[in-house]
Design a protein around this motif. Structure first.
Motif, PDB file in Angstrom:
ATOM      1  N   LEU A   1      12.372  25.466  -7.844  1.00 60.72           N
ATOM      2  CA  LEU A   1      13.830  25.378  -7.936  1.00 60.72           C
ATOM      3  C   LEU A   1      14.396  25.073  -6.560  1.00 60.72           C
ATOM      4  O   LEU A   1      14.107  25.776  -5.588  1.00 60.72           O
ATOM      5  CB  LEU A   1      14.428  26.691  -8.447  1.00 60.72           C
ATOM      6  CG  LEU A   1      15.958  26.724  -8.532  1.00 60.72           C
ATOM      7  CD1 LEU A   1      16.489  25.698  -9.534  1.00 60.72           C
ATOM      8  CD2 LEU A   1      16.443  28.125  -8.898  1.00 60.72           C
TER       9      LEU A   1
ATOM     10  N   CYS B   1      14.358  17.008  -4.368  1.00 59.04           N
ATOM     11  CA  CYS B   1      13.756  16.993  -5.704  1.00 59.04           C
ATOM     12  C   CYS B   1      13.013  15.687  -5.972  1.00 59.04           C
ATOM     13  O   CYS B   1      11.886  15.696  -6.488  1.00 59.04           O
ATOM     14  CB  CYS B   1      14.814  17.198  -6.775  1.00 59.04           C
ATOM     15  SG  CYS B   1      15.625  18.809  -6.718  1.00 59.04           S
TER      16      CYS B   1
ATOM     17  N   THR C   1      13.180  21.349 -10.304  1.00 56.73           N
ATOM     18  CA  THR C   1      14.527  21.486 -10.861  1.00 56.73           C
ATOM     19  C   THR C   1      15.512  21.666  -9.717  1.00 56.73           C
ATOM     20  O   THR C   1      15.299  22.484  -8.827  1.00 56.73           O
ATOM     21  CB  THR C   1      14.611  22.711 -11.802  1.00 56.73           C
ATOM     22  OG1 THR C   1      13.686  22.532 -12.863  1.00 56.73           O
ATOM     23  CG2 THR C   1      16.007  22.873 -12.368  1.00 56.73           C
TER      24      THR C   1
ATOM     25  N   LEU D   1      21.477  31.439 -13.081  1.00 57.49           N
ATOM     26  CA  LEU D   1      20.082  31.065 -13.303  1.00 57.49           C
ATOM     27  C   LEU D   1      19.148  32.267 -13.331  1.00 57.49           C
ATOM     28  O   LEU D   1      19.346  33.238 -12.597  1.00 57.49           O
ATOM     29  CB  LEU D   1      19.612  30.117 -12.200  1.00 57.49           C
ATOM     30  CG  LEU D   1      20.285  28.758 -12.159  1.00 57.49           C
ATOM     31  CD1 LEU D   1      19.706  27.933 -11.029  1.00 57.49           C
ATOM     32  CD2 LEU D   1      20.110  28.024 -13.480  1.00 57.49           C
TER      33      LEU D   1
ATOM     34  N   PHE E   1      10.902  30.294 -12.431  1.00 63.31           N
ATOM     35  CA  PHE E   1      10.367  29.403 -11.403  1.00 63.31           C
ATOM     36  C   PHE E   1       9.293  30.116 -10.579  1.00 63.31           C
ATOM     37  O   PHE E   1       9.360  31.318 -10.368  1.00 63.31           O
ATOM     38  CB  PHE E   1      11.499  28.908 -10.505  1.00 63.31           C
ATOM     39  CG  PHE E   1      12.574  28.202 -11.286  1.00 63.31           C
ATOM     40  CD1 PHE E   1      12.456  26.866 -11.608  1.00 63.31           C
ATOM     41  CD2 PHE E   1      13.686  28.896 -11.734  1.00 63.31           C
ATOM     42  CE1 PHE E   1      13.425  26.223 -12.367  1.00 63.31           C
ATOM     43  CE2 PHE E   1      14.668  28.269 -12.485  1.00 63.31           C
ATOM     44  CZ  PHE E   1      14.539  26.925 -12.801  1.00 63.31           C
TER      45      PHE E   1
ATOM     46  N   PHE F   1      10.623  28.330  -4.549  1.00 62.02           N
ATOM     47  CA  PHE F   1      12.018  27.977  -4.275  1.00 62.02           C
ATOM     48  C   PHE F   1      12.159  27.227  -2.957  1.00 62.02           C
ATOM     49  O   PHE F   1      11.420  27.473  -2.015  1.00 62.02           O
ATOM     50  CB  PHE F   1      12.877  29.255  -4.218  1.00 62.02           C
ATOM     51  CG  PHE F   1      12.802  30.032  -5.484  1.00 62.02           C
ATOM     52  CD1 PHE F   1      13.737  29.851  -6.482  1.00 62.02           C
ATOM     53  CD2 PHE F   1      11.753  30.922  -5.716  1.00 62.02           C
ATOM     54  CE1 PHE F   1      13.642  30.545  -7.683  1.00 62.02           C
ATOM     55  CE2 PHE F   1      11.650  31.620  -6.908  1.00 62.02           C
ATOM     56  CZ  PHE F   1      12.597  31.426  -7.894  1.00 62.02           C
TER      57      PHE F   1
END
Length: 192
Positions: A49, A59, A71, A105, A110, A113
């Motif tokens: 994430l 990303c 994501t 979220l 996930f 990060f």
């Protein structure tokens, strides 16, 4: 032209003029994104994430350089639209973008990060992305606290990469594994 082969300046040319001008403050350099995803996606099958993904530069670079599912979460729909158009144009299938507030979220979905210059536009007002999207000092500290709390809830060995980020956003349960790029790039792993 393949995204994987683009240097930083070439990658920035994919964006509108205003976005290109803000790249140095708001968007991850290509070499940093490659180093970050090598650590975050290690072992394959990971879900990463990007907090505050902006126009999706991290990303997109991460997705074309790994098997991980990337994501990006961003509050501004116009930036999500730019990200999505580039992902579609270059057929990057292992990334998606969510227009939402990170407060909504579930971080447990996930494995790792990433965040770049968290809240920078609220600190250095010269490179503001949008004049009407400011948060006040109290909100700024509330977001930092929220990030720490969400990271605390994650399992041992969860990985985080920050670039130009404030170490106060990382809980004490994470240890610094290494740093690079003149100390701006930091690799963290949850130890307890």
């Amino acid at each position: 032209m393949e995204l994987r082969e683009l240097a930083d300046e070439e990658f920035d040319l994919l964006y509108p003029v205003k976005i290109k001008k803000l790249s140095g403050t708001h968007w991850t350099p290509v070499d940093v994104a490659k180093k970050a995803i090598a650590y975050l996606g290690e072992g394959g099958g990971k879900s990463v994430l990007d907090l505050g993904s902006g126009v999706g530069k991290f990303c997109l670079v991460a997705a074309v350089n790994s098997e991980a599912k990337i994501t990006g979460v961003e509050q501004r729909m116009n930036l999500i639209q730019i990200s999505g158009k580039l992902a579609e144009k270059y057929q990057v299938e292992n990334t998606n973008f969510i227009c939402d507030d990170l407060r909504n979220l579930d971080f447990s979905l996930f494995d790792s990060f990433y965040f770049f210059n968290a809240f920078e536009e609220n600190i250095d007002l010269r490179d503001k992305l949008h004049k009407d999207n400011a948060i006040n000092h109290e909100q700024y500290h509330a977001y930092k606290k929220l990030i720490r709390e969400k990271f605390e809830e994650l399992p041992v060995e969860t990985r985080i990469v920050t670039y130009c980020g404030d170490a106060s956003e990382i809980p004490e349960s994470y240890r610094l594994i290494k740093s690079g790029n003149k100390g701006k790039l930091k690799f963290w792993e949850k130890r307890v």
